[in-house]
Design a protein around this motif. Sequence first.
Motif, PDB file in Angstrom:
ATOM      1  N   VAL A  62     -21.213  74.223 120.534  1.00 54.11           N
ATOM      2  CA  VAL A  62     -21.741  75.292 121.386  1.00 54.11           C
ATOM      3  C   VAL A  62     -23.268  75.347 121.290  1.00 54.11           C
ATOM      4  O   VAL A  62     -23.966  75.407 122.311  1.00 54.11           O
ATOM      5  CB  VAL A  62     -21.121  76.646 120.997  1.00 54.11           C
ATOM      6  N   CYS A  63     -23.783  75.315 120.075  1.00 59.29           N
ATOM      7  CA  CYS A  63     -25.238  75.434 119.883  1.00 59.29           C
ATOM      8  C   CYS A  63     -25.993  74.271 120.516  1.00 59.29           C
ATOM      9  O   CYS A  63     -27.023  74.480 121.187  1.00 59.29           O
ATOM     10  CB  CYS A  63     -25.557  75.527 118.390  1.00 59.29           C
ATOM     11  N   LEU A  64     -25.523  73.047 120.319  1.00 59.93           N
ATOM     12  CA  LEU A  64     -26.215  71.891 120.876  1.00 59.93           C
ATOM     13  C   LEU A  64     -26.223  71.937 122.407  1.00 59.93           C
ATOM     14  O   LEU A  64     -27.245  71.631 123.050  1.00 59.93           O
ATOM     15  CB  LEU A  64     -25.562  70.599 120.393  1.00 59.93           C
ATOM     16  N   ARG A  65     -25.100  72.319 122.994  1.00 57.66           N
ATOM     17  CA  ARG A  65     -25.031  72.390 124.454  1.00 57.66           C
ATOM     18  C   ARG A  65     -25.912  73.510 124.999  1.00 57.66           C
ATOM     19  O   ARG A  65     -26.594  73.338 126.019  1.00 57.66           O
ATOM     20  CB  ARG A  65     -23.574  72.551 124.890  1.00 57.66           C
TER      21      ARG A  65
ATOM     22  N   ALA B 143     -33.327  74.294 127.371  1.00 56.78           N
ATOM     23  CA  ALA B 143     -34.582  73.550 127.436  1.00 56.78           C
ATOM     24  C   ALA B 143     -34.703  72.710 128.707  1.00 56.78           C
ATOM     25  O   ALA B 143     -35.805  72.479 129.203  1.00 56.78           O
ATOM     26  CB  ALA B 143     -34.717  72.656 126.206  1.00 56.78           C
ATOM     27  N   ASN B 144     -33.580  72.263 129.247  1.00 55.72           N
ATOM     28  CA  ASN B 144     -33.610  71.339 130.375  1.00 55.72           C
ATOM     29  C   ASN B 144     -33.956  72.061 131.676  1.00 55.72           C
ATOM     30  O   ASN B 144     -33.332  73.059 132.034  1.00 55.72           O
ATOM     31  CB  ASN B 144     -32.243  70.661 130.525  1.00 55.72           C
TER      32      ASN B 144
ATOM     33  N   SER C 158     -27.047  65.238 116.458  1.00 53.70           N
ATOM     34  CA  SER C 158     -27.746  66.520 116.338  1.00 53.70           C
ATOM     35  C   SER C 158     -29.254  66.318 116.313  1.00 53.70           C
ATOM     36  O   SER C 158     -30.003  67.039 117.000  1.00 53.70           O
ATOM     37  CB  SER C 158     -27.291  67.246 115.066  1.00 53.70           C
ATOM     38  N   ILE C 159     -29.726  65.329 115.546  1.00 51.33           N
ATOM     39  CA  ILE C 159     -31.162  65.042 115.478  1.00 51.33           C
ATOM     40  C   ILE C 159     -31.680  64.625 116.847  1.00 51.33           C
ATOM     41  O   ILE C 159     -32.745  65.061 117.295  1.00 51.33           O
ATOM     42  CB  ILE C 159     -31.426  63.945 114.422  1.00 51.33           C
ATOM     43  N   HIS C 160     -30.908  63.779 117.527  1.00 51.30           N
ATOM     44  CA  HIS C 160     -31.306  63.292 118.849  1.00 51.30           C
ATOM     45  C   HIS C 160     -31.430  64.449 119.850  1.00 51.30           C
ATOM     46  O   HIS C 160     -32.430  64.562 120.577  1.00 51.30           O
ATOM     47  CB  HIS C 160     -30.265  62.275 119.330  1.00 51.30           C
ATOM     48  N   VAL C 161     -30.440  65.324 119.891  1.00 54.29           N
ATOM     49  CA  VAL C 161     -30.471  66.446 120.836  1.00 54.29           C
ATOM     50  C   VAL C 161     -31.609  67.399 120.490  1.00 54.29           C
ATOM     51  O   VAL C 161     -32.339  67.874 121.372  1.00 54.29           O
ATOM     52  CB  VAL C 161     -29.116  67.181 120.852  1.00 54.29           C
ATOM     53  N   LEU C 162     -31.796  67.680 119.211  1.00 51.81           N
ATOM     54  CA  LEU C 162     -32.890  68.571 118.806  1.00 51.81           C
ATOM     55  C   LEU C 162     -34.254  67.958 119.117  1.00 51.81           C
ATOM     56  O   LEU C 162     -35.208  68.678 119.450  1.00 51.81           O
ATOM     57  CB  LEU C 162     -32.773  68.895 117.318  1.00 51.81           C
ATOM     58  N   HIS C 163     -34.348  66.633 119.034  1.00 55.10           N
ATOM     59  CA  HIS C 163     -35.584  65.951 119.408  1.00 55.10           C
ATOM     60  C   HIS C 163     -35.879  66.169 120.897  1.00 55.10           C
ATOM     61  O   HIS C 163     -37.027  66.448 121.293  1.00 55.10           O
ATOM     62  CB  HIS C 163     -35.459  64.459 119.091  1.00 55.10           C
ATOM     63  N   ILE C 164     -34.853  66.055 121.739  1.00 53.74           N
ATOM     64  CA  ILE C 164     -35.035  66.301 123.171  1.00 53.74           C
ATOM     65  C   ILE C 164     -35.458  67.740 123.413  1.00 53.74           C
ATOM     66  O   ILE C 164     -36.399  68.030 124.178  1.00 53.74           O
ATOM     67  CB  ILE C 164     -33.736  66.000 123.946  1.00 53.74           C
ATOM     68  N   VAL C 165     -34.772  68.671 122.763  1.00 50.50           N
ATOM     69  CA  VAL C 165     -35.070  70.101 122.938  1.00 50.50           C
ATOM     70  C   VAL C 165     -36.502  70.398 122.525  1.00 50.50           C
ATOM     71  O   VAL C 165     -37.245  71.096 123.223  1.00 50.50           O
ATOM     72  CB  VAL C 165     -34.075  70.960 122.140  1.00 50.50           C
ATOM     73  N   GLN C 166     -36.911  69.844 121.376  1.00 54.00           N
ATOM     74  CA  GLN C 166     -38.282  70.064 120.900  1.00 54.00           C
ATOM     75  C   GLN C 166     -39.288  69.465 121.874  1.00 54.00           C
ATOM     76  O   GLN C 166     -40.340  70.074 122.152  1.00 54.00           O
ATOM     77  CB  GLN C 166     -38.425  69.428 119.518  1.00 54.00           C
ATOM     78  N   SER C 167     -38.960  68.296 122.461  1.00 53.44           N
ATOM     79  CA  SER C 167     -39.890  67.670 123.397  1.00 53.44           C
ATOM     80  C   SER C 167     -40.005  68.469 124.687  1.00 53.44           C
ATOM     81  O   SER C 167     -41.074  68.500 125.312  1.00 53.44           O
ATOM     82  CB  SER C 167     -39.398  66.247 123.719  1.00 53.44           C
ATOM     83  N   LEU C 168     -38.936  69.126 125.071  1.00 55.26           N
ATOM     84  CA  LEU C 168     -38.951  69.947 126.279  1.00 55.26           C
ATOM     85  C   LEU C 168     -39.611  71.302 126.042  1.00 55.26           C
ATOM     86  O   LEU C 168     -39.937  72.018 126.984  1.00 55.26           O
ATOM     87  CB  LEU C 168     -37.528  70.165 126.800  1.00 55.26           C
TER      88      LEU C 168
END
Length: 502
Positions: free
Chosen positions: A19-22, A28-29, A487-497
């Motif tokens: 839930v949190c990752l989605r 962010a998207n 999780s690291i990959h998704v958080l990296h995207i979120v941080q970049s956005l």
Amino acid sequence: MDNQQHYRKIAGVFFLFAVCLRLLLFWANPPNNAFDDHFEPIFLIMEEGNIPAKQACWECFQPPVFYLLSATIGNVARANADSNLAQPLKLLQFLPCLYGILTVYVIYLILKRVNISNFARTLAFGMVCFLPRHIYMSAIHTNDTLSYLLVTLCAYLMLVFIDHQFECEKLEQLPNLPSREQAPQEFHSSGFMPFLKSAILLITLLAVVLLALFTKSTALVLIPMVAAIFLIAFARRILKIGRRSVVSFTLLLLVPTAVVGSVVLSDVNDYGQPLPLNIELLNVKLSQPPGREDISFFSFKPWTTIASPILAPGNIDSFWTLIYSRMWFDMEPKFLQFTDPGDDWWKAYDYYLNRHDRHDWPGAISLSPFTRLTGSALIASGLVPLILVLIGTGRSLFGKWALWSKSDPAEVVKVQLFLVLLLVTLAGVIMHTFRHPYYSFMKAAFILNALSAFALFLALGVMLVEKNKALRWGIAILFGFSFLLTSIHVLHIVQSLGFGMS
């Protein structure tokens, strides 16, 4: 704490992460960062009050349920948002995210309905929770996630239907079942309620099937699934030919088939062909790679995508390689432009993907070492679940869940149901890719209607090896690594956005 309670808590933690990752990636998207513009049909319905013609816009060829539901919610949101358009857009973008989260939960219910081990169920559910492609799709505005939800919900209701039919067949074999008029209370307690529950379930299942069929054409897989239920249930003697089974067959198979048939006839009359695609309606000539002369349906080369984890000349020609690899990483980049910005290179890359001119390849892939390593590791780590899914599929064909096995007949029907779902889904993607041999038709997103089958066969594969302690720990560690990396990959995207409503 007993063993079952222990695994239930672990599954709860996995679901919380899912839930949190989605939600984070959705938040962010930007709403317009999607594969296609699914807002346009919604706005046309909001403005005109009716469903637009199939050639009225690029996505207007799609079935209407997703757009009608979104337009209804959009009208309410717009009425309360004054002139601020960003809020209604973000709300509409949230709907696919919600559908994705609900799909994950329904898959857990499916896994609970099949007789598998707690360990296998928990690991398979965890892989669904952390599957990169499903996380991506839940953050993008698209009708796909509603299709995943409805097909998965149909699969769950079919499992419930099978169990109830099995119960009713047993009740019918009981001697001296009283009539309702003679002993109402006794009739209710001994047999009436299961039959009433089956009738309600039948109507609910029919409604969900019809909704799914009018959400996306990929949901047509439900018709062979329903046919499989009856054929296998008759073969395994869960159902007997009689008034109740004929009614069930007519409602669940013939009614949806007749509805789809009427749509097909209407399309032939109005557009000259059944279920036309947008490129056919608008006479668009695609020039994407790889093209008919290059595509291969008989190769699997994951090392090419591990080496270059985005679409590139060296990996874009293998159907199975792309279907597999795009499940694990953002190979047709929708998020990598944010993690690894470089406007000139991405513009040149987009030109290559949509012009199919090998001479326009922009050269060395412009990804940071971290992104490239993450993508390569995610694609490589997906090989273990793939092997286990293949093992599980083999067990459904030749093991205790095979058609001819002497196992519990209800369990056999349940597993065979998902075998049909997986095979027909794959066949549909192969058919479309054969007609239109371009990268945009070789999408892992088209396979996610069979996500519940992926989870079940993964669990069956895990069950074969979990008795060996070393293999059990090895699989758990490898899966844990994959979950952490996702999780690291998704958080990296979120941080970049930048965590914002861009």
